[in-house]
Scaffold this motif. Sequence first.
Motif, mmCIF file in Angstrom:
data_model
loop_
_atom_site.group_PDB
_atom_site.id
_atom_site.type_symbol
_atom_site.label_atom_id
_atom_site.label_comp_id
_atom_site.label_asym_id
_atom_site.label_seq_id
_atom_site.Cartn_x
_atom_site.Cartn_y
_atom_site.Cartn_z
ATOM 1 N N SER A 176 -13.300 -9.966 -4.457
ATOM 2 C CA SER A 176 -14.598 -10.072 -3.769
ATOM 3 C C SER A 176 -15.272 -8.720 -3.570
ATOM 4 C CB SER A 176 -14.418 -10.769 -2.419
ATOM 5 O OG SER A 176 -13.603 -9.992 -1.551
ATOM 6 N N GLN A 177 -14.473 -7.641 -3.426
ATOM 7 C CA GLN A 177 -15.067 -6.328 -3.163
ATOM 8 C C GLN A 177 -14.825 -5.329 -4.284
ATOM 9 O OE1 GLN A 177 -14.975 -4.924 0.969
ATOM 10 N NE2 GLN A 177 -13.605 -6.632 1.471
ATOM 11 N N GLY A 178 -14.224 -5.804 -5.355
ATOM 12 C CA GLY A 178 -13.797 -4.911 -6.425
ATOM 13 C C GLY A 178 -14.875 -4.027 -7.007
ATOM 14 N N GLN A 179 -16.099 -4.547 -7.162
ATOM 15 C CA GLN A 179 -17.162 -3.777 -7.799
ATOM 16 C C GLN A 179 -17.694 -2.648 -6.919
ATOM 17 O OE1 GLN A 179 -17.999 -4.151 -11.122
ATOM 18 N NE2 GLN A 179 -16.138 -5.399 -10.911
ATOM 19 N N GLU A 180 -17.261 -2.599 -5.662
ATOM 20 C CA GLU A 180 -17.658 -1.510 -4.766
ATOM 21 C C GLU A 180 -16.547 -0.476 -4.584
ATOM 22 O OE1 GLU A 180 -20.100 -3.035 -1.227
ATOM 23 O OE2 GLU A 180 -18.776 -4.723 -1.733
ATOM 24 N N ILE A 181 -15.354 -0.811 -5.045
ATOM 25 C CA ILE A 181 -14.181 0.029 -4.784
ATOM 26 C C ILE A 181 -13.967 1.030 -5.912
ATOM 27 C CG2 ILE A 181 -11.698 0.047 -4.391
ATOM 28 C CD1 ILE A 181 -11.992 -2.794 -3.234
ATOM 29 N N ALA A 182 -13.919 2.302 -5.553
ATOM 30 C CA ALA A 182 -13.686 3.360 -6.527
ATOM 31 C C ALA A 182 -12.204 3.496 -6.863
ATOM 32 C CB ALA A 182 -14.216 4.689 -5.993
ATOM 33 N N ALA A 183 -11.355 3.437 -5.829
ATOM 34 C CA ALA A 183 -9.935 3.702 -6.048
ATOM 35 C C ALA A 183 -9.072 2.990 -5.019
ATOM 36 C CB ALA A 183 -9.667 5.205 -5.988
ATOM 37 N N PHE A 184 -7.847 2.754 -5.408
ATOM 38 C CA PHE A 184 -6.817 2.177 -4.553
ATOM 39 C C PHE A 184 -5.688 3.192 -4.461
ATOM 40 C CE2 PHE A 184 -2.980 -0.899 -4.690
ATOM 41 C CZ PHE A 184 -2.832 -0.849 -3.311
ATOM 42 N N ILE A 185 -5.420 3.707 -3.251
ATOM 43 C CA ILE A 185 -4.338 4.671 -3.069
ATOM 44 C C ILE A 185 -3.182 4.006 -2.339
ATOM 45 C CG2 ILE A 185 -5.379 5.613 -0.941
ATOM 46 C CD1 ILE A 185 -4.198 8.363 -1.827
ATOM 47 N N TYR A 186 -1.976 4.263 -2.778
ATOM 48 C CA TYR A 186 -0.806 3.584 -2.227
ATOM 49 C C TYR A 186 0.449 4.439 -2.379
ATOM 50 C CZ TYR A 186 -0.091 2.597 -7.200
ATOM 51 O OH TYR A 186 0.070 2.730 -8.570
ATOM 52 N N GLU A 187 1.372 4.266 -1.452
ATOM 53 C CA GLU A 187 2.712 4.832 -1.561
ATOM 54 C C GLU A 187 3.587 3.757 -2.205
ATOM 55 O OE1 GLU A 187 3.490 6.970 2.575
ATOM 56 O OE2 GLU A 187 2.048 5.310 2.732
ATOM 57 N N PRO A 188 4.022 3.939 -3.431
ATOM 58 C CA PRO A 188 4.745 2.863 -4.111
ATOM 59 C C PRO A 188 6.106 2.556 -3.485
ATOM 60 C CG PRO A 188 4.702 4.843 -5.462
ATOM 61 C CD PRO A 188 3.808 5.101 -4.296
ATOM 62 N N LEU A 189 6.235 1.343 -2.987
ATOM 63 C CA LEU A 189 7.475 0.725 -2.503
ATOM 64 C C LEU A 189 7.997 1.239 -1.163
ATOM 65 C CD1 LEU A 189 9.542 0.142 -5.755
ATOM 66 C CD2 LEU A 189 7.654 -1.177 -4.779
ATOM 67 N N VAL A 190 7.695 2.486 -0.800
ATOM 68 C CA VAL A 190 8.162 3.018 0.483
ATOM 69 C C VAL A 190 7.025 3.766 1.164
ATOM 70 C CG1 VAL A 190 9.893 4.376 1.705
ATOM 71 C CG2 VAL A 190 10.462 3.356 -0.500
ATOM 72 N N GLN A 191 6.646 3.325 2.360
ATOM 73 C CA GLN A 191 5.660 4.037 3.164
ATOM 74 C C GLN A 191 6.398 4.996 4.086
ATOM 75 O OE1 GLN A 191 3.601 0.288 4.522
ATOM 76 N NE2 GLN A 191 1.795 1.397 3.828
ATOM 77 N N GLY A 192 6.229 6.284 3.848
ATOM 78 C CA GLY A 192 7.049 7.286 4.496
ATOM 79 C C GLY A 192 6.836 7.466 5.975
ATOM 80 N N ALA A 193 5.879 8.322 6.348
ATOM 81 C CA ALA A 193 5.672 8.654 7.761
ATOM 82 C C ALA A 193 5.211 7.460 8.577
ATOM 83 C CB ALA A 193 4.663 9.796 7.888
ATOM 84 N N GLY A 194 4.727 6.412 7.923
ATOM 85 C CA GLY A 194 4.335 5.195 8.629
ATOM 86 C C GLY A 194 5.513 4.388 9.141
ATOM 87 N N GLY A 195 6.730 4.855 8.863
ATOM 88 C CA GLY A 195 7.918 4.175 9.387
ATOM 89 C C GLY A 195 8.929 3.771 8.329
ATOM 90 N N ILE A 196 8.942 4.450 7.173
ATOM 91 C CA ILE A 196 9.873 4.125 6.074
ATOM 92 C C ILE A 196 9.831 2.618 5.794
ATOM 93 C CG2 ILE A 196 12.142 4.585 5.094
ATOM 94 C CD1 ILE A 196 10.853 7.104 6.058
ATOM 95 N N LYS A 197 8.649 2.065 5.757
ATOM 96 C CA LYS A 197 8.480 0.634 5.474
ATOM 97 C C LYS A 197 8.573 0.396 3.978
ATOM 98 C CE LYS A 197 5.680 -0.531 9.533
ATOM 99 N NZ LYS A 197 5.875 0.723 10.277
ATOM 100 N N MET A 198 9.306 -0.644 3.593
ATOM 101 C CA MET A 198 9.535 -0.946 2.182
ATOM 102 C C MET A 198 8.957 -2.304 1.810
ATOM 103 S SD MET A 198 13.466 0.445 1.728
ATOM 104 C CE MET A 198 13.915 2.095 2.278
ATOM 105 N N TYR A 199 8.538 -2.435 0.571
ATOM 106 C CA TYR A 199 8.037 -3.711 0.072
ATOM 107 C C TYR A 199 8.458 -3.878 -1.387
ATOM 108 C CZ TYR A 199 4.179 -0.729 -1.621
ATOM 109 O OH TYR A 199 3.426 0.252 -2.223
#
Length: 457
Positions: free
Chosen positions: A210-233
Motif C-alpha cells: 500500500s505504501q511501497g511507491q513512497e518508500i525509498a528504503a527499508f533498513i533492518y538488522e537481519p535476524l538479531v536486533q542488537g541494542a533493542g534487546g537482542i531480539k531474534m526472528y
Amino acid sequence: MTLQERDHAVIWHPFTQQKNRQPPVPIVKGKGTLLFDEQGNEYIDAISSWWVTLHGHAHPYIAEKLYQQALTLEQVIFAGFTHEPAVSLAERLLPIIPGNFARIFYSDNGSTSTEVALKMSLQYWWNNSRGQLTVDSEQITVNSQQSTFNGERTKILAFNDAYHGDTFGAMSVSDRSVFTLAFHDKLFEVIFIDTPNADNISQLKQIVISQGQEIAAFIYEPLVQGAGGIKMYEAKWMDELLKAVKQQGIICIADEVMTGFGRTGKLFASEYMTEKPDIICLSKGLTGGTMALGITACTDKIYQAYVNDDKLKTFFHGHSFTANPLACTAALASLDLLLKPECQQQIDWISTQNKVFANHLTTLNSNSTPDRLPTKSRPTYDLRHESLRTLGTILAFEIAEGQDGYLNNISTTITQKAMEQGIYIRPLGNTVYIMPPYCITLEELGKVYGMLEELLG
C-alpha cells in the motif's frame, strides 16, 4: 591519584547516568579473552567489548600488521588519493559479502555507516527523479528536460525495536525509545513495522504494497536486533518480507554492524535469506575490534545513479579519517584470521555449545518450582518464560525481574555479580546475553555458563 580518580575528574562515559555513577574499572591490559585491571584481577570479556573483539585482545598478528603499516603510511586524505590497504580491503570484501555488491564506501563507525546508507538511498531516488540540474544565482533549478522516473520516494521503512546508531539519521530509523527520547521532535518520520512472523507476515506485506511507491528504503538488522534487546526472528519470514519489499522496488539496507563477521554462525546474517540486500553496513568486528572503521557497500545499480555529468548529483559525504590506512590494515589482518579454518571451526563450536547450554537451561527452568528459596546452589532469579534464544555465538534471555527494558536497574546488579566471578557482561536492562570472542577456551566458556546457571539455577 588513582586512574579511577583521574577518570572521575575529567571523563564523561557513554550510556552512563552521571549522578552517583559507579567508578569505572581501570583496565590496564588485555590478552585473548581476558581483561586485566590495576590490581591484577582478570575478567573474561564475555561480550567482546561491545561486540567488536573477534579474535581476542592484543592479538599479535594484528598488532604486527598495524606496526608495519604505521611505519609506512598512517593517514592520507581519501578525496583524490588512494592507498593499498583501502583497495585491498575492498577487493577482499566484495566477493564474500552476500549479494551482488560492486562498491565500498568507507566511514568511521557503525552509526556513520548506516547514516551513509540512508543518504545514499534517498539521494538515489532524488538523482533518478530529476533531469539535468543547474545552478543559477546560487539556486538549484530543474532543467526543462525531465526524467522519465515517475515520482520521488522519500520515506523509510524500519522495524520496531530497531537500533541503528546515535547520529540523527540513524536515530530517526531506530525505535522511539530511551535512546532517542530527548530528540523525537527533531527526527524525521519513519514507517515502523514489527519483525515478521507467521501471524503478521500478511499484514506486513499489505503495508509494503500500500505504501511501497513512497518508500525509498527499508533498513533492518537481519535476524538479531542488537541494542533493542537482542531480539531474534526467523529467516523464513524475513525472506518473505524482503521479497515483497523488493517487488516494490524499495532499496534494502542490511545493518550488519553487529551481526557481520561470524556472529550469527555464518559470515553474515544475510546469508540465511535467499533475498539479499542492495546496501550493507559493516563495522564493529570489521577490524577485529582494533580500530574504528565503517563500511557501506552497495550494488552497481545504486552506484550508477551517481555516475553522471551533473556535479550536483555527486554524493557529498565524507569523513576526515575515511579509509584510514591503519584501520584498513587492521581489517585486512582480522579478515586473514577470520577466514582461517580453525576460526570457522571455533565459531561452529561456540554455536553448538550455546545450543547445548540453552537446552540445559530450558530443562532446569522446566524442573524448577515456584516456591523455592534462593541459595548458592539455587537460582537467584527466574528466567522470563520462553525468552531463552540463541543464534550462532549469541545467547540471550530475560530475567523475570521488573519490566522488560533498558532502564531496568537489575543490569547493574547482575554485572556486579558476574564481575565478582571474574566475568564481564553488560545486560541490556533485564536482557542478559553473551557474545564472546572466537578465541574463548572450553574452560573460559564453561566458567561463563556456570555463572549464568548460578544466576538462574
